[in-house]
Scaffold this active site. Structure first.
Site, PDB file in Angstrom:
ATOM      1  N   ASP A 218       0.816  -1.210   0.000  1.00 13.67           N
ATOM      2  CA  ASP A 218       0.000   0.000   0.000  1.00 13.67           C
ATOM      3  C   ASP A 218       0.853   1.265   0.000  1.00 13.67           C
ATOM      4  O   ASP A 218       2.078   1.209   0.190  1.00 13.67           O
ATOM      5  CB  ASP A 218      -0.947   0.001   1.217  1.00 13.67           C
TER       6      ASP A 218
ATOM      7  N   GLU B   9      -9.476  -1.464   5.592  1.00 16.32           N
ATOM      8  CA  GLU B   9     -10.049  -1.123   6.892  1.00 16.32           C
ATOM      9  C   GLU B   9     -11.279  -1.983   7.165  1.00 16.32           C
ATOM     10  O   GLU B   9     -11.842  -2.586   6.243  1.00 16.32           O
ATOM     11  CB  GLU B   9     -10.430   0.365   6.892  1.00 16.32           C
TER      12      GLU B   9
ATOM     13  N   ASN C   6      -7.005  -2.218  14.575  1.00 14.22           N
ATOM     14  CA  ASN C   6      -8.419  -2.421  14.251  1.00 14.22           C
ATOM     15  C   ASN C   6      -8.625  -3.625  13.335  1.00 14.22           C
ATOM     16  O   ASN C   6      -9.690  -3.812  12.769  1.00 14.22           O
ATOM     17  CB  ASN C   6      -9.007  -1.158  13.608  1.00 14.22           C
TER      18      ASN C   6
ATOM     19  N   HIS D  62      -6.963  -4.257  10.481  1.00 16.88           N
ATOM     20  CA  HIS D  62      -6.732  -4.079   9.047  1.00 16.88           C
ATOM     21  C   HIS D  62      -5.482  -4.828   8.577  1.00 16.88           C
ATOM     22  O   HIS D  62      -4.551  -5.075   9.348  1.00 16.88           O
ATOM     23  CB  HIS D  62      -6.710  -2.598   8.638  1.00 16.88           C
TER      24      HIS D  62
HETATM   25  C1  GLP Z   1      -0.141   0.288   8.636  1.00 18.86           C
HETATM   26  C2  GLP Z   1       0.004  -0.444   7.297  1.00 18.86           C
HETATM   27  C3  GLP Z   1      -0.166  -1.925   7.469  1.00 18.86           C
HETATM   28  C4  GLP Z   1       0.511  -2.326   8.763  1.00 18.86           C
HETATM   29  C5  GLP Z   1      -0.306  -1.826   9.909  1.00 18.86           C
HETATM   30  C6  GLP Z   1       0.298  -2.070  11.278  1.00 18.86           C
HETATM   31  O1  GLP Z   1      -0.855   1.438   8.582  1.00 18.86           O
HETATM   32  N1  GLP Z   1      -0.825   0.004   6.239  1.00 18.86           N
HETATM   33  O2  GLP Z   1       0.345  -2.615   6.335  1.00 18.86           O
HETATM   34  O3  GLP Z   1       0.615  -3.719   8.853  1.00 18.86           O
HETATM   35  O4  GLP Z   1      -0.670  -0.466   9.704  1.00 18.86           O
HETATM   36  O5  GLP Z   1       1.402  -1.263  11.493  1.00 18.86           O
HETATM   37  P1  GLP Z   1       2.433  -1.474  12.691  1.00 18.86           P
HETATM   38  O6  GLP Z   1       3.240  -2.659  12.339  1.00 18.86           O
HETATM   39  O7  GLP Z   1       3.220  -0.212  12.726  1.00 18.86           O
HETATM   40  O8  GLP Z   1       1.620  -1.682  13.906  1.00 18.86           O
END
Ligand code: GLP
Length: 263
Positions: free
Chosen positions: A67, A143, A136, A138
């Site tokens: 993404d 989302e 959450n 995702h």
């Molecule tokens: C982000 C990304 C995800 C990621 C998630 C968790 O916003 N879009 O691909 O896995 O949120 O992030 P983190 O590993 O910093 O908790």
């Protein structure tokens, strides 16, 4: 689902690097799906170490990122392009032409998303997709409420995600939209490796692994995948109900020769 509850976040990174390393050894031109965020950083550090010290080569590896924020270019300090360059690509022997990311600054994000889907298909699909989980539930920027069959597209970010992602960047006005591989796109990868560490992820992990398959928790879609490995530290695994069973599986695994594969 193959669930590993390991002793520390470092052990999670080492296990994930083992899985990536075995694939690259077996298939030097492997196509890896990559994620950003804090969780995979220790994995990338371990891959860099193996590239330098153990001669794990990325010379023929091709990567596809999940993404990117909409409205910012690849050189923006908060772009996922930049994060990937800084945390992995610039540090290993990968050919930058083989690193694919969605362009957040595309003048036609709908066409950009479609072209990315076509590119993944044309290159033969993703062999192994690395995933983190948002608090959450995702995956990528899919989302809660995302279609479980969704393809790469533009998504509006949830308030919880905007809050979480702002934490480290108080001065940065976070984009409120992103382009992300869809859940259907992610499920097309031949194998998934889901990483989660820390207590903040415990609820999302429990919902993803043991809750109902539902759009309210996009990560629950991994239940549909025939080759999903989930690697957790004890904090992220704290709300799981089947821990006893995962421990039993772990004991059984240790009795099998390494080549026997999944049980
Ligand atoms: C982000 C990304 C995800 C990621 C998630 C968790 O916003 N879009 O691909 O896995 O949120 O992030 P983190 O590993 O910093 O908790």
């Amino acid at each position: 689902m193959d669930v590993w509850i390991l002793e520390s976040a470092h052990a999670v990174a080492v296990k994930a690097a083992d899985i990536c390393g075995e694939l690259i050894q077996r298939k030097p031109d492997a196509r890896l799906g990559l994620a950003t965020g804090a969780t995979p950083q220790a994995l990338y550090a371990e891959l860099i170490r193996r590239n330098r010290q153990d001669h794990l080569s990325f010379a023929h590896v091709e990567t596809f990122n999940l993404d990117e924020y909409l409205g910012i270019g690849p050189d923006h300090p908060q772009s996922f392009h930049r994060a990937m360059r800084d945390s992995l690509f610039a540090e290993v022997d990968i050919d930058p032409a083989n690193t694919h990311l969605l362009r957040g600054d595309s003048s036609d994000p709908v066409a950009e998303a479609r072209a990315y889907e076509a590119l993944i298909k044309r290159r033969g699909g993703i062999d192994l997709q690395i995933l983190g989980i948002g608090r959450n539930g995702h995956i990528g920027f899919n989302e809660p409420g995302s279609s479980l069959g969704s393809r790469t597209r533009v998504k509006t970010l949830a308030r919880a995600t905007l809050r979480d992602n702002q934490l480290g960047h108080p001065d940065f006005e976070e984009p409120i939209m992103a382009i992300t591989m869809g859940i259907g796109t992610i499920l097309d990868a031949r194998a998934l490796v889901v990483l989660a560490t820390g207590a903040a992820k415990a609820k999302a992990v429990a919902a993803a692994l043991e809750g109902p398959l539902a759009a309210i928790c996009p990560a629950s879609a991994i239940q549909l995948h025939p080759d999903a490995t989930v690697v957790l530290d004890p904090e992220a695994a704290a709300d799981l109900r089947l821990t006893d069973y995962y421990e039993l599986v772990d004991q059984a695994r240790r009795r099998l020769p390494r080549t026997s594969g999944r049980i």
